[in-house]
Design a protein around this motif. Structure first.
Motif, mmCIF file in Angstrom:
data_model
loop_
_atom_site.group_PDB
_atom_site.id
_atom_site.type_symbol
_atom_site.label_atom_id
_atom_site.label_comp_id
_atom_site.label_asym_id
_atom_site.label_seq_id
_atom_site.Cartn_x
_atom_site.Cartn_y
_atom_site.Cartn_z
ATOM 1 N N ALA A 22 0.835 -1.205 0.000
ATOM 2 C CA ALA A 22 0.000 0.000 0.000
ATOM 3 C C ALA A 22 0.869 1.254 0.000
ATOM 4 C CB ALA A 22 -0.929 -0.021 1.199
ATOM 5 N N GLY A 23 1.969 1.233 -0.751
ATOM 6 C CA GLY A 23 2.845 2.396 -0.853
ATOM 7 C C GLY A 23 3.879 2.443 0.257
ATOM 8 N N MET A 103 -5.018 3.800 -3.395
ATOM 9 C CA MET A 103 -5.003 3.005 -4.614
ATOM 10 C C MET A 103 -5.728 3.679 -5.781
ATOM 11 S SD MET A 103 -3.219 0.435 -3.811
ATOM 12 C CE MET A 103 -3.404 -1.259 -4.307
ATOM 13 N N GLU A 106 -3.943 3.257 -9.138
ATOM 14 C CA GLU A 106 -4.018 1.847 -9.539
ATOM 15 C C GLU A 106 -5.404 1.542 -10.127
ATOM 16 O OE1 GLU A 106 -1.581 -0.616 -9.107
ATOM 17 O OE2 GLU A 106 -2.875 -2.255 -9.780
#
Lengths: 120, 283
Positions: A22-23, A103, A106
């Motif tokens: 998640a980064g 996200m 994405e």
């Protein structure tokens, strides 16, 4: 347990509740208190924080571009420290990142490009 | 397009095993080298490095480029990401050493075979390779038309493998740097940013060649630039390989650290001389 914020938090990998990437932790927000030591309030994620670290003007430019990704973007994404646990060398969130602004890029790329390519 | 299709629709093991098995075609160079019957005494003497008799700047430029290409950063990223893709754990430490040593050794062995064939086929005719079109002679000379197709097959497979490897290595590096989802075994819809990164990485160099840049010149230039960037990639290993937080009890011993230190110093020297050599001896 002794934690070094820069070594153990900054730029370390974030994993969400499902174990998905998640980064990275791009920034840490401290609260300054009168007569008491500073307190960690949030970790920040996302390109806006990262770009601001490099250059203020670049940060503004990235923020304008990032805002097009929808709600919750165009500003640093803040996660309260209470939702983060240290699982060295990574950090775990107690939420699934898929539905969060983390996200957004994405999801946008998936919808606009990847899903339009046959058999993807 | 083929490399993109392989990455987009294939799995990691499909790419790894497929390209490796097809790559065995390059053993043709070893067969050719033996069949051409080199002077084995001269071959043995050639294993000991010697100073060049002509064009020293060009010689050193090529030498530095080869060193840069052999220990180039993308290999580390690709190899280590591959280990994660294949879910290697601590039990793979032994096999890992064997795979790395045999892999690099086999590659070096094939390179020697190509050099021997080049020395036996091209040098007597006074050909100095400055264009890809001269290369098929290497195998066409001993085997005629069959050799030409063999060479074409070797070039095709090695280019396909290198293209897939470099595109993946860059995508791994970028995705891991930003903390995205990544994995060749995931569907592109599960790691859209990663999949689109390797797609862009495949398209950009294609455009560079389409606008007229010479691929051979581009290759030598990028080899020199890779050599110049080596210390940035290798110095962190000195720290990382001694970090107990990541490696537990498997940190480097004194011998391992000495090797990394020597490679770092070598990388530093290579980096310092690569750009001046590119200017003096690059063309």
């Amino acid at each position: 347990m002794r934690v070094c914020l820069v070594r153990d938090f900054l730029d370390n990998q974030l994993l969400d509740a499902r174990g998905q990437n998640a980064g990275k932790v791009d920034g840490i927000v401290l609260e300054l208190r009168q007569g008491e030591p500073p307190r960690v309030r949030y970790v920040e994620v996302g390109p806006v924080t990262l770009a601001r670290r490099l250059n203020r003007r670049l940060g503004k430019w990235v923020a304008r571009l990032d805002a097009r990704l929808g709600d919750g973007r165009g500003v640093p994404i803040r996660i309260p420290i209470s939702r983060v646990t240290l699982d060295a060398p990574s950090l775990r969130l107690d939420v699934a990142a898929e539905s969060t602004p983390i996200m957004a890029l994405e999801r946008w790329l998936r919808r606009k490009i990847v899903c339009r390519i046959p058999w993807s | 397009m083929l490399a993109w299709g392989l990455l987009w629709y294939g799995t990691f093991s499909m790419i790894e095993n497929g390209v490796s098995i097809l790559g065995l075609i390059t053993i043709a160079f070893v067969v050719a080298a033996v069949r051409l019957g080199p002077d084995w005494h001269a071959f043995g003497a050639g294993l000991i490095p010697s100073l060049p008799s002509k064009e020293p700047a060009h010689y050193w430029f090529i030498a530095v480029s080869i060193l840069g290409a052999s220990i180039s950063p993308y290999l580390f990223y690709f190899y280590s990401s591959g280990a994660i893709e294949e879910k290697w754990d601590v039990t793979y430490l032994g096999p890992n050493r064997v795979i790395a040593a045999i892999g690099m050794g086999f590659g070096g062995f094939l390179s020697i075979a190509v050099l021997v064939v080049a020395a036996l086929v091209l040098a007597p005719r006074g050909v100095s390779v400055d264009d890809y079109h001269q290369l098929p002679q290497l195998l066409a000379s001993p085997w005629g038309r069959v050799g030409f197709f063999l060479f074409a097959g070797c070039l095709f497979v090695t280019c396909l493998g290198a293209t897939a490897e470099i595109a993946l290595a860059l995508a791994y590096q970028i995705a891991q740097g930003f903390g995205w989802n990544w994995g060749e075994d995931l569907e592109p819809r599960e790691d859209a940013r990663f999949s689109l990164t390797y797609s862009v990485v495949l398209v950009v160099p294609m455009l560079l060649v389409l606008i007229g840049l010479d691929p051979l010149k581009l290759t030598t230039l990028s080899m020199a630039l890779t050599a110049a960037s080596l210390p940035v990639a290798i110095v962190p290993f000195l720290v990382l390989m001694n970090d107990r937080k990541y490696l537990g009890e498997h940190t480097n011993g004194w011998l391992g650290n000495l090797c990394v230190l020597i490679i770092t110093l070598l990388a530093g020297a290579v980096a310092v001389v690569s750009i001046p050599l590119e200017i003096i001896g690059g063309s």
